[in-house]
Design an enzyme around this catalytic site. Sequence first.
Site, short mmCIF file in Angstrom:
data_model
loop_
_atom_site.label_atom_id
_atom_site.label_comp_id
_atom_site.label_asym_id
_atom_site.label_seq_id
_atom_site.Cartn_x
_atom_site.Cartn_y
_atom_site.Cartn_z
N GLU A 1 -3.91 7.24 -3.59
CA GLU A 1 -3.39 5.99 -3.03
C GLU A 1 -3.45 4.87 -4.06
OE1 GLU A 1 -5.71 5.15 0.45
OE2 GLU A 1 -7.40 4.36 -0.68
N TYR B 1 0.86 -1.19 0.00
CA TYR B 1 0.00 0.00 0.00
C TYR B 1 0.89 1.23 0.00
CZ TYR B 1 -2.75 3.88 1.81
OH TYR B 1 -3.33 5.11 1.97
#
Length: 381
Positions: free
Chosen positions: A189, A101
């Site tokens: 993101e 991530y």
Amino acid sequence: MKLHEYQAKQVFADAGIPTPPSQLAETVDEAVDAADEIGYPVAIKAQVQVGGRGKAGGIKLVDDADEAREAADEILGMDLKGYHVDKVLVEGAVDFTNELYVGVTMDRGEGQPVAMVSTRGGVNIEEVAAEDPDAIAREHIDPSFGMHPFQARKAVYNAGVDQEVAGDVASVLQTLYELWTEKDGSDAEINPLMVTSDDEVIAADAVMNIDGDALFRHPDLAEMQDEAAEDELEAKANDYGFDYVRLEGNVGIIGNGAGLVMTTLDLVDYYGGEPANFLDIGGGAKAERVTNALDMVFSDENVDAVVFNIFGGITRGDEVAKGINEALEQFDEIPKPVVVRLAGTNAAEGMDILNTDLVEVEKTLEDAVQHTVELAEEVNQ
């Protein structure tokens, strides 16, 4: 403004972030043709702006044309957490060995942007942050200087990313921050950023949210707004002139003033409920405006109960009560239970006006919120 995954991936790819081959499709035949061209296996992904698409059946991995046709037929037209799916992204599957991530947002507590990296990608990062905050490495950035390369490398190192791909991950993170800055982003993101067996990193998902007040600086992004298929309720809120944000819970919230609504959201969470929305009707709201607010919340299929929290200053309690009565008297049967708390200007007059056959009344905000959470829980039992 929220970009769809396919839009965000285009922005990322244009900036040099690796993404899988993909095509957008609006029909089953288009999806099958795209899958044939890309080559199997492929993922067919619902293009709606909501989390948890995979668990809700909105993402399917297929190995041939028959499976692609079946999956596209199931996903196109489905209702996914209250969102109608009219587009799918057909994307080449990634043979990965690890999921990471990376993200950039504003840390309002610190008053600085923050870059984040975690080796626990592919899952809800909010859950990771709550259950194991140390699993996310954070690096705050002075916006006067931007992200230095050493800061990107530091965040990647602190997250424990494998050395073989650390440099590439740091490069992706730095590019993501530059995009976040250049595009006036609120959030950017990649979850997951996949690592392949050949030690390549590929953005298998993409999130890019833009400050709507800055769109005049980005005509290319502004053109995407119509394509972003704004949520019907949020579009209705714009028509009504409300400050509204749709959330994923089942407790509808209406209040006057952003601070009051935020307090109500916090109390819903405190008493074990999940807010379905943020809806601020503003000051000086008349009966028609209150009627419109109830119409909006009732239109949300996820809402099981509604709390109406009004503190009268400019807004008069008797006007609010008239609006509530007018809205609810239109129904042969009230679609959702409504709990009302009135305080401030003309609150006593409003309490006298309220039709208690249609609503339940509580004297304090805490009692009103707790009662609404209990009503919402009863619906789901």
